[in-house]
Write an enzyme that holds these catalytic residues in place. Structure first.
Site, PDB file in Angstrom:
ATOM      1  CG  ASP A 134      -2.119  -0.913   1.039  1.00 35.23           C
ATOM      2  OD1 ASP A 134      -2.287  -1.425  -0.085  1.00 35.23           O
ATOM      3  OD2 ASP A 134      -2.830  -1.162   2.032  1.00 35.23           O
ATOM      4  CG  HIS A 156      26.410   1.630  -8.584  1.00 32.77           C
ATOM      5  ND1 HIS A 156      25.997   0.920  -9.683  1.00 32.77           N
ATOM      6  CD2 HIS A 156      27.028   2.730  -9.074  1.00 32.77           C
ATOM      7  CE1 HIS A 156      26.346   1.577 -10.787  1.00 32.77           C
ATOM      8  NE2 HIS A 156      26.979   2.672 -10.439  1.00 32.77           N
ATOM      9  CG  ASP A 214      28.009   9.786  -7.162  1.00 34.70           C
ATOM     10  OD1 ASP A 214      27.271  10.723  -7.531  1.00 34.70           O
ATOM     11  OD2 ASP A 214      28.444   8.916  -7.942  1.00 34.70           O
ATOM     12  CG  ASP A 252      26.201  12.186 -11.416  1.00 37.87           C
ATOM     13  OD1 ASP A 252      26.541  11.908 -10.260  1.00 37.87           O
ATOM     14  OD2 ASP A 252      26.339  11.395 -12.383  1.00 37.87           O
ATOM     15  CG  HIS A 286      33.834   3.978 -12.831  1.00 40.92           C
ATOM     16  ND1 HIS A 286      34.009   5.270 -13.284  1.00 40.92           N
ATOM     17  CD2 HIS A 286      34.244   3.982 -11.527  1.00 40.92           C
ATOM     18  CE1 HIS A 286      34.486   6.016 -12.293  1.00 40.92           C
ATOM     19  NE2 HIS A 286      34.651   5.258 -11.225  1.00 40.92           N
ATOM     20  CG  HIS A 336      27.105   9.244 -16.989  1.00 39.90           C
ATOM     21  ND1 HIS A 336      26.154  10.198 -16.699  1.00 39.90           N
ATOM     22  CD2 HIS A 336      27.720   8.985 -15.812  1.00 39.90           C
ATOM     23  CE1 HIS A 336      26.185  10.481 -15.407  1.00 39.90           C
ATOM     24  NE2 HIS A 336      27.143   9.773 -14.838  1.00 39.90           N
ATOM     25  CG  HIS A 388      23.701   6.735 -15.869  1.00 34.72           C
ATOM     26  ND1 HIS A 388      23.976   5.457 -15.467  1.00 34.72           N
ATOM     27  CD2 HIS A 388      24.488   7.538 -15.104  1.00 34.72           C
ATOM     28  CE1 HIS A 388      24.882   5.491 -14.489  1.00 34.72           C
ATOM     29  NE2 HIS A 388      25.202   6.739 -14.255  1.00 34.72           N
ATOM     30  CD  GLU A 421      30.854   9.438 -13.234  1.00 35.13           C
ATOM     31  OE1 GLU A 421      30.798   8.824 -12.170  1.00 35.13           O
ATOM     32  OE2 GLU A 421      29.858   9.691 -13.935  1.00 35.13           O
ATOM     33  CE1 TYR A 463      35.711   4.648  -6.632  1.00 35.14           C
ATOM     34  CE2 TYR A 463      36.594   3.986  -8.776  1.00 35.14           C
ATOM     35  CZ  TYR A 463      35.788   4.812  -8.006  1.00 35.14           C
ATOM     36  OH  TYR A 463      35.054   5.810  -8.626  1.00 35.14           O
ATOM     37  NE  ARG A 520      31.941   8.191  -8.392  1.00 43.96           N
ATOM     38  CZ  ARG A 520      31.682   7.147  -7.602  1.00 43.96           C
ATOM     39  NH1 ARG A 520      32.530   6.135  -7.519  1.00 43.96           N
ATOM     40  NH2 ARG A 520      30.569   7.102  -6.868  1.00 43.96           N
ATOM     41  CD  GLU A 564      29.644  12.046 -11.171  1.00 43.54           C
ATOM     42  OE1 GLU A 564      29.409  11.605 -10.033  1.00 43.54           O
ATOM     43  OE2 GLU A 564      29.068  11.637 -12.189  1.00 43.54           O
TER      44      GLU A 564
HETATM   45  N1  GLY Z   1      25.749   8.964  -9.680  1.00 42.89           N
HETATM   46  C1  GLY Z   1      25.817   7.990 -10.677  1.00 42.89           C
HETATM   47  C2  GLY Z   1      26.988   8.159 -11.531  1.00 42.89           C
HETATM   48  O1  GLY Z   1      27.886   8.893 -11.186  1.00 42.89           O
HETATM   49  O2  GLY Z   1      27.048   7.660 -12.614  1.00 42.89           O
HETATM   50 MN    MN Z   2      27.965  10.142 -12.910  1.00 45.20          MN
HETATM   51 MN    MN Z   3      27.712  10.353  -9.684  1.00 48.55          MN
END
Ligand code: GLY
Ligand code: MN
Ligand code: MN
Length: 434
Positions: free
Chosen positions: A33, A237, A254, A265, A344, A348, A355, A378, A382, A400, A402
């Protein structure tokens, strides 16, 4: 936002005697619900500005005439008491400058009429089985009328290449909104840097960010914030955000707000106690240098992968200089030896979706950057906590950095530049000296 201009631009790309069908997003159940907050489909919002669920836009181009037809929830007082105001088809016509509007309940009856003698139907075919079936059902109904001389559509066309190429190039109003979203998020990151103390929980910083963004007019985050302290920064993530922050941790945040359906972002990584350790600082500087090198590649004439290539060069060289990799840098890049530390990509597209839509390659080649595109830059490093190939002093550090970068006629503009990112600037801000 110039919704009419957006749909006019789509009409220009549609062939004559065609329909485009763009449904609203669905409501999703969180648990019994209780629904997740509704977020309109970016495609439908881009073309109409309409924010309600249970709707569908049909764009009809017939003998050169272009009609915008919306199906939406009818006004029903008893329902509005439970779920809130509805615009309703009658008011929608004027408010959204439509050619016509109907109750969503009439969609299945009207679609075969609209598809009669229409050559092609543009839709996001293959994205949603329910909608595929609904549209095919309507085509079948037109086919049943063949003996009356009515022709059914002969082609199902993908809408995405037309619509998403438009969304990829942002107009002035979109750029202004994205710049504001990025600026709000930049200051939200600064608020988190100023408030953090060892002993806090990651979700408290998540709350700091959301509170700041809401205060500045943003209703939603653009995506679930990642707030990872210590080793959690190595989880790309990570969204549990439920651990306690320790003295000596680096914290990776992030997070970005959404403003009027446009995303920001941003990632920053900073020390919980306000001072980078020597190892944290050394790795951080490599990532920062890589980010500067990548941003410098964002300009018309370069292609989408140029920033990534620049980042790889600097990151790999840095890993060699610090002794985490050894060998010839070009060879290490070719062999992807950096992958255990940088798994990565660097960029993007960014827009209404974090994205965002738009092709990355054209006929198999990375596409050229063009003024009006927005992309993230970005890079990160790591070092897994259990990586026995590197000295123990490096393990568990995740970084990171970004930013959101607009391609301009002459180069680029970093929309998120207000939040500091050099070691000195971050330490100064955290010490209350900025
Ligand atoms: N926050 C998702 C990315 O950086 O792609
Ligand atoms: Mn991003
Ligand atoms: Mn990001």
């Amino acid at each position: 936002m110039n919704f009419i201009q957006h749909s006019d631009a789509l009409f220009n790309k549609m062939a004559d005697n065609t329909l485009a069908v763009i449904p609203s997003a669905d409501i999703h159940l969180r648990n019994r619900d209780a629904d997740y907050a509704f977020r309109q489909s970016s495609d439908l919002f881009y073309l109409t500005g309409f924010i309600e669920d249970s709707a569908c836009l049909v764009l009809q181009k017939k003998a050169g005439e272009c009609r915008r037809i919306l199906f939406c929830q009818p006004k029903v007082k008893e329902m509005e008491i439970w779920t809130g105001y509805r615009l309703g088809p009658e008011a929608a016509i004027e408010k959204l400058s439509l050619s016509d509007a109907f109750s969503i309940k009439e969609l299945d009856a009207k679609l075969p009429e609209l598809m009669s003698d229409c050559d092609q139907v543009y839709a996001a075919w293959g994205s949603d089985k329910t909608w595929d079936a609904r549209l095919i059902d309507a085509i079948e109904k037109v086919k049943l009328k063949a003996r009356t001389g009515v022709q059914a559509p002969t082609a199902m066309q993908a809408l995405e290449p037309l619509l998403h190429e438009l969304r990829l190039i942002k107009d002035d109003a979109e750029i202004e909104t994205m710049a504001r979203a990025a600026s709000i998020s930049a200051h939200a990151h600064m608020a988190a840097m100023k408030q953090v103390k060892p002993g806090m929980f990651e979700y408290q910083l998540e709350g700091t960010i959301r509170h700041y963004c809401a205060d500045q007019g943003s209703r939603f985050d653009a995506y679930t914030s990642i707030v990872g302290a210590g080793e959690n920064a190595c989880i790309l993530h990570y969204t549990h955000n439920d651990q306690q922050i320790k003295d000596g941790d680096l914290i990776l945040i992030d997070a970005g707000c959404e403003l009027n359906h446009y995303a920001s972002d941003i990632t920053r990584t900073f020390p919980a106690n306000g001072r980078f350790s020597p190892e944290q600082k050394a790795l951080y500087q490599v990532v920062l240098d890589a980010q500067f090198a990548a941003i410098a590649q964002v300009k018309p004439g370069n292609h989408f992968n140029h920033p990534h290539e620049a980042a790889l060069q600097v990151l790999t060289q840095g890993l060699v200089d610090l002794g985490l990799l050894s060998g010839n840098v070009d060879k290490l890049i070719k062999e992807e030896a950096y992958k255990p530390f940088y798994m990565h990509r660097t960029s993007h597209w960014l827009g209404m979706d974090v994205h965002d839509v738009g092709a990355y390659k054209i006929e198999g080649q990375w596409r050229d950057l063009q003024a009006g595109m927005v992309l993230t830059i970005e890079p990160g490093l790591y070092i897994a906590p259990d990586d026995e190939t590197v000295d123990v002093k490096w393990r568990g550090i995740g970084i990171r950095i970004e930013d959101d970068v607009l391609v301009t006629k002459d180069g680029n503009r970093v929309l998120s530049e207000e939040v500091p990112k050099t070691v000195a600037d971050i330490e100064a801000l955290m010490a209350g000296n900025a």
